[in-house]
Scaffold this active site. Structure first.
Site, PDB file in Angstrom:
ATOM      1  N   HIS A   1       6.922   0.883-134.232  1.00 15.01           N
ATOM      2  CA  HIS A   1       7.510   0.105-135.093  1.00 15.01           C
ATOM      3  C   HIS A   1       8.845   0.671-135.647  1.00 15.01           C
ATOM      4  O   HIS A   1       9.078   1.756-135.161  1.00 15.01           O
ATOM      5  CB  HIS A   1       6.366  -0.202-136.249  1.00 15.01           C
ATOM      6  CG  HIS A   1       5.341  -0.797-135.907  1.00 15.01           C
ATOM      7  ND1 HIS A   1       3.995  -0.285-135.945  1.00 15.01           N
ATOM      8  CD2 HIS A   1       5.066  -2.201-135.872  1.00 15.01           C
ATOM      9  CE1 HIS A   1       3.042  -0.973-135.766  1.00 15.01           C
ATOM     10  NE2 HIS A   1       3.562  -2.330-135.471  1.00 15.01           N
TER      11      HIS A   1
ATOM     12  N   SER B   1       3.108  -7.498-134.673  1.00 18.34           N
ATOM     13  CA  SER B   1       3.343  -6.621-135.791  1.00 18.34           C
ATOM     14  C   SER B   1       5.062  -6.575-135.824  1.00 18.34           C
ATOM     15  O   SER B   1       5.851  -6.082-136.600  1.00 18.34           O
ATOM     16  CB  SER B   1       2.915  -5.374-136.295  1.00 18.34           C
ATOM     17  OG  SER B   1       2.835  -4.466-134.866  1.00 18.34           O
TER      18      SER B   1
ATOM     19  N   ASP C   1       4.142   7.179-135.879  1.00 17.29           N
ATOM     20  CA  ASP C   1       4.312   5.825-135.366  1.00 17.29           C
ATOM     21  C   ASP C   1       5.830   5.690-134.772  1.00 17.29           C
ATOM     22  O   ASP C   1       6.830   5.730-135.465  1.00 17.29           O
ATOM     23  CB  ASP C   1       4.094   4.785-136.501  1.00 17.29           C
ATOM     24  CG  ASP C   1       4.714   3.373-135.999  1.00 17.29           C
ATOM     25  OD1 ASP C   1       4.782   3.196-134.914  1.00 17.29           O
ATOM     26  OD2 ASP C   1       4.597   2.154-137.182  1.00 17.29           O
TER      27      ASP C   1
END
Ligand SMILES: *[C@@H]1O[C@H](CO)[C@@H](O)[C@H](O)[C@H]1NC(C)=O
Length: 374
Positions: free
Chosen positions: A354, A127, A351
């Site tokens: 990311h 990702s 998160d």
């Protein structure tokens, strides 16, 4: 590569010239007067060429940033779309990476699309590759006229966006480990010595690979495999850094045996850091990246160096063919402010792995743009 005597051919002269140009550009820009009306066009640079060190430097405020408005980009997955999902601050969008020894060429998406006419660019990895792919799509989308013919095709694990008017496609191939996971009678087996996804990747002119984060996922559900195969040994588990090194070595051998470097440029994305421990950046009271609104100043990161960076450098040094390391770790470590934290439509929990789009991956792509000339 530089140690080998070049073949005397027209091609090698061109490559030599291309590799000298960035040096000249660096020298010219370090004592240049402030530029008005835009910077010079980036010189063509072969990925294998000598270049400024784009990876040492610091973040400076730039009122002209970000490069595009995320609200106008149709490609951003909810997990990276921080402004849409309520991030209240915008200062994190206004930083430009300034290498110590030179200036990064200004990103010019129209120039990229014209120079890359007929080319396929492919991001291959987890990702974090997906993150960088979406950023490049937004950067290109912001550079083309409204109403341009942009088409999308999804054939899992491959997603392709094509800028039809320029005959340029930018694809993302999802693979977490690069090496294979095969379902056998005993269960799912991660094969450290086998890489069969590669035939699809060979269709691209520019390839940007990445793998790391999944190698430290623990537990069958999270890691996506039940056994790990190393040579003819089937194991329940093993040291993860060693497994990473072996898997990456399989990829490195694949590059050497399969890539045609006269027509293909290969990049490795480097280790993208996380920010879950404030003590790493000198703020022991912070337990993660939430409420961080500014980068660290200066050019060094207080936290320990990452052993997985050593593995990447070590394995890349074993590849005979030119692979350009997008060595994004340090410049990204300084960006504790650039993660989605809780402002993500895709991750209910914090998160700090990311990155928001628009945001930091735009800089990774600016460096990619500066380094590539297919
Ligand atoms: C967009 O490009 C595709 C592929 O070249 C073509 O088939 C299609 O007709 C184009 N669409 C428009 C609206 O121009």
């Amino acid at each position: 590569m530089g140690a080998k005597p070049p073949l005397i051919s027209f091609n090698s002269l061109l490559i030599l010239l291309a590799s000298l140009l960035p040096l000249l550009r660096c020298a010219a820009q370090s004592d240049a007067a402030p530029l008005s009306g835009g910077r010079p066009k980036p010189a063509p640079v072969k990925a294998s060429g000598i270049s400024c060190d784009f990876f040492r430097g610091s973040w400076i405020y730039d009122e002209f940033y970000p490069l595009y408005d995320s609200a106008n980009c149709p490609f951003i997955d909810s997990e990276f779309n921080c402004q849409k999902y309520g991030r209240p601050d915008k200062l994190y969008l206004k930083y430009r990476w300034r290498p110590s020894g030179c200036e990064l060429p200004r990103f010019d998406g129209g120039d990229l699309l014209r120079r890359w006419r007929g080319k396929k660019i492919m991001f291959v990895g987890d990702s974090i590759s997906y993150n960088q792919w979406q950023s490049l799509l937004c950067m290109l989308h912001a550079s083309v006229p409204a109403g341009s013919n942009i088409s999308a095709e999804k054939k899992d694990p491959l997603s392709t966006i094509s800028f039809e008017d320029y005959d340029v496609s930018v694809a993302y191939y999802r693979t977490t480990y690069l090496v294979d996971i095969v379902t056998e009678s005993i269960g799912r087996v991660l094969k450290l010595n086998s890489l069969s996804g590669g035939s699809v990747w060979l269709g691209a002119d520019v390839l940007i690979f990445n793998t790391w984060h999944w190698w430290i996922h623990m537990g069958a559900a999270s890691q996506g495999w039940d056994y790990i195969q190393d040579g003819d040994k089937i194991l329940k588990d093993m040291d993860r850094l060693e497994a990473f090194s072996k898997g990456l070595t399989t990829w490195a051998k694949w590059v050497d045996s399969s890539i045609d470097t006269s027509s293909q440029n290969v990049f490795f994305q480097g280790i993208s850091p996380t920010h879950y421990h404030g003590k790493d950046w000198g703020e022991p009271g912070a337990k993660d990246c939430s409420k961080q609104t500014q980068p660290l100043t200066g050019s060094s990161y207080p936290g320990d160096s990452l052993p997985q960076q050593g593995v990447v450098k070590n394995v890349l040094s074993s590849v005979t063919k030119p692979v350009y390391l997008l060595d994004i770790t340090l410049l990204s470590q300084l960006r504790k402010d650039a993660h989605p934290s809780l402002f993500s439509g895709g991750h209910p929990e914090m998160d700090c792995s990311h990155w928001c789009v628009a945001g930091l991956p735009d800089t990774w792509n600016q460096i990619l743009y500066a380094a590539v000339n297919p």
